[in-house]
Motif scaffolding. Structure first.
Motif, PDB file in Angstrom:
ATOM      1  N   UNK A 108       4.527   0.219  -1.088  1.00 13.24           N
ATOM      2  CA  UNK A 108       5.504  -0.368  -0.174  1.00 13.24           C
ATOM      3  C   UNK A 108       4.871  -1.511   0.616  1.00 13.24           C
ATOM      4  N   UNK A 109       5.683  -2.470   1.099  1.00  9.07           N
ATOM      5  CA  UNK A 109       5.145  -3.502   1.995  1.00  9.07           C
ATOM      6  C   UNK A 109       4.677  -2.856   3.299  1.00  9.07           C
ATOM      7  N   UNK A 110       3.458  -3.154   3.719  1.00 12.69           N
ATOM      8  CA  UNK A 110       2.936  -2.537   4.942  1.00 12.69           C
ATOM      9  C   UNK A 110       2.615  -3.573   6.022  1.00 12.69           C
ATOM     10  N   UNK A 111       2.165  -4.754   5.609  1.00  7.72           N
ATOM     11  CA  UNK A 111       1.777  -5.785   6.577  1.00  7.72           C
ATOM     12  C   UNK A 111       2.157  -7.160   6.031  1.00  7.72           C
TER      13      UNK A 111
ATOM     14  N   UNK B  70       9.311 -10.576  -8.172  1.00  6.04           N
ATOM     15  CA  UNK B  70       9.905  -9.849  -7.054  1.00  6.04           C
ATOM     16  C   UNK B  70       9.286  -8.475  -6.837  1.00  6.04           C
ATOM     17  N   UNK B  71       8.734  -7.893  -7.893  1.00  7.35           N
ATOM     18  CA  UNK B  71       8.153  -6.557  -7.791  1.00  7.35           C
ATOM     19  C   UNK B  71       6.687  -6.585  -8.198  1.00  7.35           C
ATOM     20  N   UNK B  72       5.965  -5.533  -7.859  1.00  6.11           N
ATOM     21  CA  UNK B  72       4.541  -5.446  -8.200  1.00  6.11           C
ATOM     22  C   UNK B  72       4.384  -5.509  -9.725  1.00  6.11           C
TER      23      UNK B  72
ATOM     24  N   UNK C 239       0.860  -1.184   0.000  1.00  7.31           N
ATOM     25  CA  UNK C 239       0.000   0.000   0.000  1.00  7.31           C
ATOM     26  C   UNK C 239       0.892   1.228   0.000  1.00  7.31           C
ATOM     27  N   UNK C 240       0.288   2.392  -0.111  1.00  2.00           N
ATOM     28  CA  UNK C 240       1.026   3.641   0.008  1.00  2.00           C
ATOM     29  C   UNK C 240       1.278   3.921   1.490  1.00  2.00           C
TER      30      UNK C 240
ATOM     31  N   UNK D 291       3.058  -5.727  11.388  1.00  2.17           N
ATOM     32  CA  UNK D 291       3.173  -4.463  10.657  1.00  2.17           C
ATOM     33  C   UNK D 291       4.635  -4.249  10.279  1.00  2.17           C
ATOM     34  N   UNK D 292       4.887  -3.879   9.029  1.00  2.00           N
ATOM     35  CA  UNK D 292       6.252  -3.757   8.532  1.00  2.00           C
ATOM     36  C   UNK D 292       6.777  -2.333   8.605  1.00  2.00           C
ATOM     37  N   UNK D 293       6.012  -1.450   9.209  1.00  2.00           N
ATOM     38  CA  UNK D 293       6.439  -0.063   9.395  1.00  2.00           C
ATOM     39  C   UNK D 293       5.769   0.463  10.659  1.00  2.00           C
ATOM     40  N   UNK D 294       6.093   1.683  11.033  1.00  2.39           N
ATOM     41  CA  UNK D 294       5.451   2.340  12.184  1.00  2.39           C
ATOM     42  C   UNK D 294       5.585   1.534  13.470  1.00  2.39           C
TER      43      UNK D 294
END
Length: 503
Positions: A109-112, A89-91, A45-46, A143-146
Protein backbone atom coordinates in the motif's frame (compact mmCIF):
# COMPACT_ATOMS: atom_id res chain seq x y z
CA UNK A 1 12.66 -6.11 -18.67
CA UNK A 2 13.77 -4.47 -15.42
CA UNK A 3 16.95 -2.39 -15.53
CA UNK A 4 19.33 -2.74 -12.57
CA UNK A 5 21.92 -0.19 -11.51
CA UNK A 6 24.44 -0.28 -8.66
CA UNK A 7 23.98 2.92 -6.64
CA UNK A 8 26.78 4.17 -4.40
CA UNK A 9 25.83 7.30 -2.52
CA UNK A 10 26.10 9.20 0.74
CA UNK A 11 23.61 11.51 2.42
CA UNK A 12 24.33 14.55 4.56
CA UNK A 13 22.55 17.18 6.61
CA UNK A 14 23.51 20.67 7.57
CA UNK A 15 22.22 23.48 9.76
CA UNK A 16 22.88 25.77 6.80
CA UNK A 17 21.01 25.35 3.52
CA UNK A 18 22.94 25.30 0.29
CA UNK A 19 25.99 23.49 -1.01
CA UNK A 20 29.59 24.34 -0.09
CA UNK A 21 32.04 25.09 -2.89
CA UNK A 22 33.36 21.74 -4.16
CA UNK A 23 35.80 22.99 -6.78
CA UNK A 24 38.65 22.36 -4.36
CA UNK A 25 37.98 18.61 -4.17
CA UNK A 26 40.87 16.59 -5.62
CA UNK A 27 40.13 15.63 -9.22
CA UNK A 28 37.24 18.05 -9.71
CA UNK A 29 37.78 20.50 -12.56
CA UNK A 30 34.31 22.03 -12.60
CA UNK A 31 30.95 21.99 -10.85
CA UNK A 32 28.18 22.21 -13.44
CA UNK A 33 24.74 23.49 -12.47
CA UNK A 34 22.09 21.15 -13.94
CA UNK A 35 19.06 23.09 -12.69
CA UNK A 36 16.22 22.18 -10.36
CA UNK A 37 13.98 19.14 -10.82
CA UNK A 38 10.65 18.64 -9.08
CA UNK A 39 10.32 15.03 -7.92
CA UNK A 40 7.15 13.39 -6.63
CA UNK A 41 7.47 9.89 -5.18
CA UNK A 42 4.98 7.61 -3.46
CA UNK A 43 6.55 4.82 -1.39
CA UNK A 44 4.85 1.45 -1.00
CA UNK A 45 5.09 -0.99 1.89
CA UNK A 46 3.01 -3.38 3.96
CA UNK A 47 0.89 -1.93 6.79
CA UNK A 48 3.52 -3.14 9.28
CA UNK A 49 6.37 -1.69 7.15
CA UNK A 50 8.22 -4.93 6.42
CA UNK A 51 10.22 -3.44 3.56
CA UNK A 52 11.36 -0.47 5.61
CA UNK A 53 12.51 -2.78 8.41
CA UNK A 54 14.68 -4.58 5.85
CA UNK A 55 16.02 -1.24 4.49
CA UNK A 56 14.26 -1.89 1.16
CA UNK A 57 12.42 0.90 -0.65
CA UNK A 58 9.77 0.60 -3.36
CA UNK A 59 8.51 3.80 -4.95
CA UNK A 60 6.66 5.25 -7.92
CA UNK A 61 8.27 8.53 -8.92
CA UNK A 62 7.47 11.19 -11.48
CA UNK A 63 9.68 14.09 -12.48
CA UNK A 64 13.41 14.12 -13.17
CA UNK A 65 15.29 12.01 -15.69
CA UNK A 66 14.40 8.58 -14.30
CA UNK A 67 10.65 8.64 -13.71
CA UNK A 68 9.19 5.21 -13.08
CA UNK A 69 9.09 2.49 -10.44
CA UNK A 70 12.27 2.04 -8.39
CA UNK A 71 13.12 -0.81 -6.05
CA UNK A 72 16.24 -0.30 -3.93
CA UNK A 73 17.82 -3.29 -2.20
CA UNK A 74 20.77 -2.85 0.22
CA UNK A 75 24.09 -4.44 -0.76
CA UNK A 76 26.47 -2.82 1.74
CA UNK A 77 26.54 0.42 3.77
CA UNK A 78 25.98 3.22 1.25
CA UNK A 79 25.57 0.74 -1.63
CA UNK A 80 22.25 -0.36 -3.08
CA UNK A 81 21.01 -2.09 -6.21
CA UNK A 82 18.33 0.03 -7.85
CA UNK A 83 15.93 -1.82 -10.14
CA UNK A 84 13.84 0.28 -12.54
CA UNK A 85 10.54 -0.40 -14.28
CA UNK A 86 8.51 2.01 -16.46
CA UNK A 87 5.64 4.02 -15.01
CA UNK A 88 2.38 2.16 -14.48
CA UNK A 89 -0.64 2.53 -12.24
CA UNK A 90 0.09 -0.56 -10.15
CA UNK A 91 3.21 -2.18 -8.72
CA UNK A 92 4.97 -4.05 -11.59
CA UNK A 93 4.85 -7.83 -11.25
CA UNK A 94 8.62 -8.09 -11.52
CA UNK A 95 9.19 -5.77 -8.55
CA UNK A 96 6.41 -7.40 -6.52
CA UNK A 97 8.15 -10.73 -7.09
CA UNK A 98 11.48 -9.38 -5.90
CA UNK A 99 9.98 -8.38 -2.53
CA UNK A 100 7.70 -11.39 -2.11
CA UNK A 101 9.96 -13.08 0.45
CA UNK A 102 9.49 -10.00 2.66
CA UNK A 103 5.87 -9.13 1.85
CA UNK A 104 4.49 -12.68 1.49
CA UNK A 105 0.68 -12.54 1.71
CA UNK A 106 0.50 -8.92 2.90
CA UNK A 107 -0.76 -6.13 0.66
CA UNK A 108 1.51 -3.41 -0.70
CA UNK A 109 0.00 0.00 0.00
CA UNK A 110 1.09 3.65 -0.38
CA UNK A 111 2.61 4.69 2.95
CA UNK A 112 4.54 7.92 2.34
CA UNK A 113 4.65 10.63 -0.31
CA UNK A 114 7.86 12.60 -0.76
CA UNK A 115 7.98 15.76 -2.87
CA UNK A 116 11.47 17.12 -3.44
CA UNK A 117 12.90 20.17 -5.15
CA UNK A 118 16.26 18.82 -6.33
CA UNK A 119 19.02 21.34 -7.08
CA UNK A 120 21.44 19.18 -9.05
CA UNK A 121 25.17 19.68 -9.76
CA UNK A 122 27.64 17.55 -11.71
CA UNK A 123 31.23 17.18 -10.55
CA UNK A 124 33.42 16.63 -13.63
CA UNK A 125 37.13 16.07 -14.20
CA UNK A 126 39.52 17.82 -16.60
CA UNK A 127 38.16 15.81 -19.56
CA UNK A 128 34.57 16.62 -18.67
CA UNK A 129 33.81 13.10 -17.45
CA UNK A 130 31.24 12.83 -14.69
CA UNK A 131 32.68 11.98 -11.26
CA UNK A 132 29.57 12.34 -9.13
CA UNK A 133 26.16 13.94 -8.93
CA UNK A 134 25.57 16.23 -5.97
CA UNK A 135 22.11 17.47 -5.10
CA UNK A 136 20.51 19.65 -2.49
CA UNK A 137 17.04 18.25 -1.86
CA UNK A 138 14.31 20.28 -0.17
CA UNK A 139 12.00 17.51 0.97
CA UNK A 140 8.35 17.60 2.03
CA UNK A 141 7.15 14.30 3.48
CA UNK A 142 3.54 13.27 4.03
CA UNK A 143 2.43 10.05 5.71
CA UNK A 144 -0.51 8.55 3.80
CA UNK A 145 -1.89 6.59 6.74
CA UNK A 146 -1.94 6.70 10.55
CA UNK A 147 -3.06 10.30 10.86
CA UNK A 148 -1.19 11.76 7.92
CA UNK A 149 1.73 13.47 9.67
CA UNK A 150 4.10 15.74 7.74
CA UNK A 151 7.74 16.76 7.92
CA UNK A 152 10.21 18.95 6.02
CA UNK A 153 13.98 18.99 5.78
CA UNK A 154 16.87 19.71 3.45
CA UNK A 155 19.60 17.18 2.73
CA UNK A 156 22.65 16.85 0.53
CA UNK A 157 23.11 13.71 -1.52
CA UNK A 158 26.31 12.66 -3.30
CA UNK A 159 26.02 9.79 -5.80
CA UNK A 160 29.10 8.30 -7.43
CA UNK A 161 29.11 8.13 -11.23
CA UNK A 162 28.79 4.69 -12.79
CA UNK A 163 32.12 2.89 -12.62
CA UNK A 164 33.64 5.55 -10.37
CA UNK A 165 36.14 4.99 -7.58
CA UNK A 166 34.36 4.97 -4.18
CA UNK A 167 37.45 6.64 -2.70
CA UNK A 168 36.37 9.82 -4.50
CA UNK A 169 33.42 10.08 -2.14
CA UNK A 170 35.89 10.27 0.76
CA UNK A 171 37.40 13.37 -0.82
CA UNK A 172 33.99 14.99 -1.22
CA UNK A 173 33.05 14.13 2.35
CA UNK A 174 36.26 15.65 3.67
CA UNK A 175 35.35 18.94 1.99
CA UNK A 176 31.76 18.81 3.22
CA UNK A 177 32.81 18.16 6.80
CA UNK A 178 35.11 21.17 6.73
CA UNK A 179 32.08 23.23 5.77
CA UNK A 180 30.10 21.94 8.74
CA UNK A 181 28.10 19.34 6.86
CA UNK A 182 27.62 16.02 8.69
CA UNK A 183 26.53 12.56 7.57
CA UNK A 184 22.79 12.03 7.78
CA UNK A 185 21.51 10.12 10.78
CA UNK A 186 18.96 8.39 8.54
CA UNK A 187 19.83 5.69 6.02
CA UNK A 188 17.32 7.00 3.47
CA UNK A 189 14.69 9.67 2.88
CA UNK A 190 12.00 7.10 3.53
CA UNK A 191 13.50 6.10 6.89
CA UNK A 192 13.57 9.74 7.97
CA UNK A 193 10.05 10.36 6.70
CA UNK A 194 8.65 7.37 8.57
CA UNK A 195 10.38 8.44 11.77
CA UNK A 196 9.37 12.11 11.60
CA UNK A 197 5.77 11.61 10.48
CA UNK A 198 4.96 8.77 12.86
CA UNK A 199 2.01 9.27 15.25
CA UNK A 200 3.06 10.72 18.58
CA UNK A 201 2.51 7.47 20.45
CA UNK A 202 4.69 5.65 17.94
CA UNK A 203 7.45 8.24 18.33
CA UNK A 204 7.66 7.45 22.05
CA UNK A 205 8.16 3.76 21.45
CA UNK A 206 11.66 2.57 21.91
CA UNK A 207 13.29 0.51 19.22
CA UNK A 208 13.50 -3.19 20.07
CA UNK A 209 16.71 -3.90 21.96
CA UNK A 210 19.57 -5.43 20.05
CA UNK A 211 20.23 -9.09 20.87
CA UNK A 212 22.51 -9.52 23.86
CA UNK A 213 26.00 -10.87 23.40
CA UNK A 214 25.79 -14.68 23.17
CA UNK A 215 26.46 -16.25 26.55
CA UNK A 216 24.78 -19.64 26.62
CA UNK A 217 24.97 -22.51 24.17
CA UNK A 218 21.48 -21.58 22.99
CA UNK A 219 22.52 -17.99 22.35
CA UNK A 220 25.33 -19.09 20.04
CA UNK A 221 23.26 -21.61 18.12
CA UNK A 222 20.38 -19.17 17.67
CA UNK A 223 22.74 -16.45 16.43
CA UNK A 224 23.89 -18.81 13.68
CA UNK A 225 20.32 -19.87 12.86
CA UNK A 226 19.23 -16.23 12.65
CA UNK A 227 22.11 -15.39 10.31
CA UNK A 228 21.15 -18.18 7.90
CA UNK A 229 17.46 -17.20 7.97
CA UNK A 230 18.50 -13.65 7.13
CA UNK A 231 20.74 -14.88 4.31
CA UNK A 232 17.84 -16.71 2.65
CA UNK A 233 15.68 -13.58 2.77
CA UNK A 234 18.44 -11.33 1.47
CA UNK A 235 19.37 -13.69 -1.38
CA UNK A 236 15.82 -14.23 -2.61
CA UNK A 237 15.78 -11.18 -4.95
CA UNK A 238 19.23 -12.06 -6.31
CA UNK A 239 18.11 -15.63 -7.10
CA UNK A 240 15.05 -14.31 -8.91
CA UNK A 241 17.32 -12.06 -10.99
CA UNK A 242 19.73 -14.92 -11.71
CA UNK A 243 22.63 -13.05 -10.08
CA UNK A 244 25.94 -14.88 -10.19
CA UNK A 245 26.40 -17.48 -7.43
CA UNK A 246 23.15 -16.46 -5.69
CA UNK A 247 21.53 -19.88 -6.11
CA UNK A 248 24.58 -21.59 -4.62
CA UNK A 249 24.72 -19.18 -1.68
CA UNK A 250 21.04 -19.62 -0.87
CA UNK A 251 21.42 -23.38 -1.10
CA UNK A 252 24.34 -23.22 1.33
CA UNK A 253 22.24 -21.17 3.77
CA UNK A 254 19.50 -23.83 3.71
CA UNK A 255 22.08 -26.55 4.28
CA UNK A 256 23.66 -24.66 7.14
CA UNK A 257 20.29 -24.32 8.82
CA UNK A 258 19.40 -27.98 8.39
CA UNK A 259 22.83 -29.10 9.57
CA UNK A 260 22.62 -26.86 12.61
CA UNK A 261 19.28 -28.36 13.63
CA UNK A 262 20.77 -31.85 13.39
CA UNK A 263 24.15 -31.09 14.99
CA UNK A 264 22.65 -29.18 17.91
CA UNK A 265 19.72 -31.46 18.65
CA UNK A 266 20.53 -31.18 22.35
CA UNK A 267 19.98 -27.42 22.13
CA UNK A 268 16.96 -27.13 19.82
CA UNK A 269 14.12 -29.65 20.11
CA UNK A 270 14.27 -31.88 17.04
CA UNK A 271 10.60 -32.75 17.26
CA UNK A 272 10.11 -29.12 16.19
CA UNK A 273 13.14 -28.64 13.92
CA UNK A 274 13.05 -31.95 12.02
CA UNK A 275 9.90 -31.02 10.04
CA UNK A 276 11.51 -27.65 9.27
CA UNK A 277 14.64 -29.48 8.19
CA UNK A 278 12.61 -31.56 5.73
CA UNK A 279 11.24 -28.40 4.16
CA UNK A 280 14.75 -26.98 3.97
CA UNK A 281 15.87 -30.19 2.27
CA UNK A 282 13.09 -29.73 -0.28
CA UNK A 283 14.16 -26.15 -0.94
CA UNK A 284 17.82 -27.14 -1.27
CA UNK A 285 16.91 -29.82 -3.79
CA UNK A 286 14.93 -27.34 -5.87
CA UNK A 287 17.82 -24.88 -5.76
CA UNK A 288 20.13 -27.74 -6.67
CA UNK A 289 18.50 -28.18 -10.07
CA UNK A 290 19.98 -24.84 -11.10
CA UNK A 291 23.22 -25.27 -9.17
CA UNK A 292 23.96 -28.68 -10.63
CA UNK A 293 23.42 -27.24 -14.09
CA UNK A 294 25.86 -24.42 -13.35
CA UNK A 295 28.52 -26.86 -12.09
CA UNK A 296 28.14 -29.24 -15.01
CA UNK A 297 28.11 -26.48 -17.62
CA UNK A 298 31.23 -24.82 -16.21
CA UNK A 299 33.07 -28.12 -15.89
CA UNK A 300 32.16 -29.41 -19.36
CA UNK A 301 33.15 -26.09 -20.93
CA UNK A 302 36.50 -26.15 -19.12
CA UNK A 303 37.47 -29.74 -19.93
CA UNK A 304 36.50 -29.35 -23.57
CA UNK A 305 38.59 -26.18 -23.89
CA UNK A 306 41.61 -28.08 -22.50
CA UNK A 307 41.48 -30.73 -25.24
CA UNK A 308 43.78 -30.44 -28.28
CA UNK A 309 41.81 -29.80 -31.47
CA UNK A 310 42.92 -33.17 -32.84
CA UNK A 311 40.88 -34.89 -30.12
CA UNK A 312 37.68 -32.97 -30.83
CA UNK A 313 35.39 -34.60 -33.37
CA UNK A 314 31.76 -33.99 -34.23
CA UNK A 315 29.51 -31.08 -33.16
CA UNK A 316 30.21 -31.65 -29.49
CA UNK A 317 30.31 -27.94 -28.57
CA UNK A 318 26.91 -27.38 -30.16
CA UNK A 319 25.56 -30.50 -28.45
CA UNK A 320 26.79 -29.30 -25.02
CA UNK A 321 25.46 -25.77 -25.58
CA UNK A 322 22.03 -27.11 -26.56
CA UNK A 323 22.00 -29.37 -23.49
CA UNK A 324 22.96 -26.53 -21.14
CA UNK A 325 20.44 -24.05 -22.57
CA UNK A 326 17.60 -26.56 -22.52
CA UNK A 327 18.24 -27.43 -18.87
CA UNK A 328 18.68 -23.79 -17.97
CA UNK A 329 15.34 -22.64 -19.33
CA UNK A 330 13.41 -25.40 -17.61
CA UNK A 331 15.16 -25.11 -14.27
CA UNK A 332 14.85 -21.31 -14.15
CA UNK A 333 11.10 -21.39 -14.75
CA UNK A 334 10.71 -24.10 -12.15
CA UNK A 335 12.81 -22.24 -9.59
CA UNK A 336 10.81 -19.02 -9.90
CA UNK A 337 7.67 -21.09 -9.43
CA UNK A 338 9.17 -22.55 -6.25
CA UNK A 339 9.95 -19.08 -4.86
CA UNK A 340 6.39 -17.97 -5.62
CA UNK A 341 4.83 -21.07 -4.06
CA UNK A 342 2.80 -21.19 -0.87
CA UNK A 343 5.10 -23.92 0.39
CA UNK A 344 8.18 -21.68 0.22
CA UNK A 345 6.41 -18.71 1.80
CA UNK A 346 5.11 -20.95 4.58
CA UNK A 347 8.68 -22.12 5.21
CA UNK A 348 9.80 -18.51 5.63
CA UNK A 349 6.97 -17.91 8.10
CA UNK A 350 8.02 -21.02 10.01
CA UNK A 351 11.64 -19.87 10.20
CA UNK A 352 10.54 -16.47 11.50
CA UNK A 353 8.43 -18.12 14.18
CA UNK A 354 11.27 -20.46 15.15
CA UNK A 355 13.67 -17.54 15.59
CA UNK A 356 11.10 -15.53 17.54
CA UNK A 357 10.16 -18.43 19.86
CA UNK A 358 12.95 -21.02 19.66
CA UNK A 359 12.24 -24.56 20.93
CA UNK A 360 15.08 -24.55 23.44
CA UNK A 361 15.93 -27.63 25.47
CA UNK A 362 17.54 -27.56 28.96
CA UNK A 363 21.04 -27.93 27.50
CA UNK A 364 20.58 -24.58 25.75
CA UNK A 365 21.22 -22.87 29.07
CA UNK A 366 24.52 -24.69 29.49
CA UNK A 367 28.03 -23.42 29.00
CA UNK A 368 28.95 -23.12 25.30
CA UNK A 369 32.35 -24.76 25.77
CA UNK A 370 30.72 -27.93 27.08
CA UNK A 371 27.50 -28.23 25.08
CA UNK A 372 28.72 -26.92 21.73
CA UNK A 373 32.12 -28.55 22.01
CA UNK A 374 30.53 -31.98 22.58
CA UNK A 375 28.29 -31.58 19.51
CA UNK A 376 31.21 -30.66 17.27
CA UNK A 377 33.32 -33.56 18.48
CA UNK A 378 30.44 -35.95 17.80
CA UNK A 379 30.11 -34.70 14.22
CA UNK A 380 33.84 -35.00 13.62
CA UNK A 381 33.76 -38.60 14.86
CA UNK A 382 31.16 -39.44 12.22
CA UNK A 383 33.28 -37.85 9.48
CA UNK A 384 36.30 -39.80 10.66
CA UNK A 385 34.50 -43.13 10.42
CA UNK A 386 33.20 -42.38 6.92
CA UNK A 387 36.56 -41.22 5.56
CA UNK A 388 38.29 -44.32 6.92
CA UNK A 389 35.60 -46.48 5.33
CA UNK A 390 36.05 -44.76 1.96
CA UNK A 391 39.84 -45.10 2.03
CA UNK A 392 39.52 -48.81 2.80
CA UNK A 393 36.93 -49.48 0.06
CA UNK A 394 38.10 -50.74 -3.37
CA UNK A 395 37.87 -48.29 -6.28
CA UNK A 396 34.44 -48.22 -7.91
CA UNK A 397 30.82 -47.47 -7.08
CA UNK A 398 31.13 -48.38 -3.39
CA UNK A 399 34.03 -46.00 -2.86
CA UNK A 400 32.26 -43.28 -4.85
CA UNK A 401 29.24 -43.57 -2.56
CA UNK A 402 31.37 -43.65 0.60
CA UNK A 403 33.26 -40.54 -0.46
CA UNK A 404 29.99 -38.75 -1.21
CA UNK A 405 28.64 -39.60 2.25
CA UNK A 406 31.91 -38.45 3.85
CA UNK A 407 31.63 -35.16 1.98
CA UNK A 408 28.10 -34.54 3.27
CA UNK A 409 29.14 -35.24 6.86
CA UNK A 410 32.23 -33.03 6.46
CA UNK A 411 29.97 -30.17 5.38
CA UNK A 412 27.80 -30.70 8.42
CA UNK A 413 30.85 -30.67 10.68
CA UNK A 414 32.12 -27.52 9.01
CA UNK A 415 28.84 -25.72 9.65
CA UNK A 416 28.74 -26.93 13.25
CA UNK A 417 32.28 -25.61 13.72
CA UNK A 418 31.33 -22.27 12.16
CA UNK A 419 28.47 -21.90 14.62
CA UNK A 420 30.86 -22.85 17.43
CA UNK A 421 33.66 -20.45 16.48
CA UNK A 422 32.40 -17.42 18.48
CA UNK A 423 32.27 -19.65 21.56
CA UNK A 424 35.25 -21.95 21.10
CA UNK A 425 37.62 -19.69 19.18
CA UNK A 426 40.62 -20.97 17.25
CA UNK A 427 40.04 -24.75 17.65
CA UNK A 428 36.61 -24.45 16.04
CA UNK A 429 37.91 -22.05 13.41
CA UNK A 430 40.71 -24.45 12.54
CA UNK A 431 38.31 -27.39 12.30
CA UNK A 432 35.98 -25.42 10.03
CA UNK A 433 38.93 -24.59 7.78
CA UNK A 434 40.04 -28.24 7.67
CA UNK A 435 36.52 -29.43 6.86
CA UNK A 436 36.28 -26.83 4.10
CA UNK A 437 39.48 -28.20 2.54
CA UNK A 438 38.19 -31.76 2.85
CA UNK A 439 34.81 -30.96 1.29
CA UNK A 440 36.57 -29.12 -1.51
CA UNK A 441 38.72 -32.17 -2.32
CA UNK A 442 35.78 -34.56 -2.07
CA UNK A 443 33.70 -32.13 -4.10
CA UNK A 444 36.19 -32.52 -6.94
CA UNK A 445 35.55 -36.25 -6.80
CA UNK A 446 31.77 -35.90 -6.75
CA UNK A 447 31.87 -33.40 -9.63
CA UNK A 448 33.81 -35.98 -11.62
CA UNK A 449 31.16 -38.61 -10.90
CA UNK A 450 28.41 -36.25 -12.06
CA UNK A 451 30.33 -35.15 -15.16
CA UNK A 452 30.85 -38.76 -16.18
CA UNK A 453 27.13 -39.42 -15.86
CA UNK A 454 26.42 -36.38 -18.03
CA UNK A 455 28.98 -37.47 -20.62
CA UNK A 456 27.33 -40.89 -20.85
CA UNK A 457 24.00 -39.18 -21.43
CA UNK A 458 25.37 -36.84 -24.11
CA UNK A 459 27.29 -39.63 -25.78
CA UNK A 460 24.14 -41.73 -26.11
CA UNK A 461 22.23 -38.83 -27.67
CA UNK A 462 25.10 -38.09 -30.07
CA UNK A 463 25.38 -41.74 -31.08
CA UNK A 464 21.64 -41.93 -31.76
CA UNK A 465 21.98 -38.86 -34.00
CA UNK A 466 24.78 -40.50 -35.98
CA UNK A 467 27.49 -38.26 -34.52
CA UNK A 468 30.95 -39.30 -33.36
CA UNK A 469 31.15 -40.23 -29.69
CA UNK A 470 34.96 -40.34 -29.66
CA UNK A 471 35.48 -37.05 -27.81
CA UNK A 472 32.97 -37.99 -25.12
CA UNK A 473 35.06 -41.07 -24.43
CA UNK A 474 38.25 -39.03 -24.23
CA UNK A 475 36.63 -36.66 -21.73
CA UNK A 476 35.26 -39.58 -19.73
CA UNK A 477 38.74 -41.04 -19.41
CA UNK A 478 40.14 -37.74 -18.21
CA UNK A 479 37.43 -37.51 -15.57
CA UNK A 480 38.34 -41.00 -14.36
CA UNK A 481 41.93 -39.83 -13.95
CA UNK A 482 40.73 -36.76 -12.09
CA UNK A 483 38.78 -38.90 -9.62
CA UNK A 484 41.72 -41.25 -9.16
CA UNK A 485 43.98 -38.30 -8.33
CA UNK A 486 41.57 -37.19 -5.60
CA UNK A 487 41.43 -40.69 -4.14
CA UNK A 488 45.23 -40.85 -4.12
CA UNK A 489 45.50 -37.46 -2.34
CA UNK A 490 42.89 -38.19 0.33
CA UNK A 491 44.94 -40.35 2.77
CA UNK A 492 47.68 -37.74 3.19
CA UNK A 493 45.15 -34.92 3.65
CA UNK A 494 43.19 -36.95 6.17
CA UNK A 495 46.32 -37.77 8.15
CA UNK A 496 47.20 -34.07 8.28
CA UNK A 497 43.67 -33.16 9.43
CA UNK A 498 43.71 -35.86 12.09
CA UNK A 499 47.02 -34.72 13.50
CA UNK A 500 45.83 -31.13 13.56
CA UNK A 501 42.63 -31.94 15.40
CA UNK A 502 44.34 -34.21 17.93
CA UNK A 503 47.08 -31.67 18.45
Amino acid sequence: MADTKREIERKYESDESGLPDLTGVAGVRAVIDKGVANLDAVYYDTPDERLAKASITLRRRTGGSDAGWHLKVPVAPGVRDEIHEPLSDTVPRTLAGLVRSRVREAELLPVVRLRSDRDLRHLVDAEGALLAEVSVDAVHAERLADGGGTAQWTEIEVELADGGDPAFLDQVEKRLRKAGVRPSSSASKLARALAETAPKKSKKRKAPPAPDEPRTAGDHVLAYVRAQRDAILELDPAVRQDAYDSVHRMRVATRRLRSTFRSYGKVLDRTVTDPVGEELKWLASELGVDRDREVMTERLTTVLAELPRTLVSGPIRTRMRTWANARRGGSRRRLIGVLDSQRYLALLDTLDALVAEPPLLPAAAGKPEKVIGKAVRKDFGKVSALVEKAIAAPPGADRDLALHEARKKAKRTRYAAEAATPALGEPARGLAKSMKSLTSLLGEHQDSVMVRETLRELSAVAHAAGESSFTYGVLYGREEQRAAAVEAALPAMWEEIGSGVSG
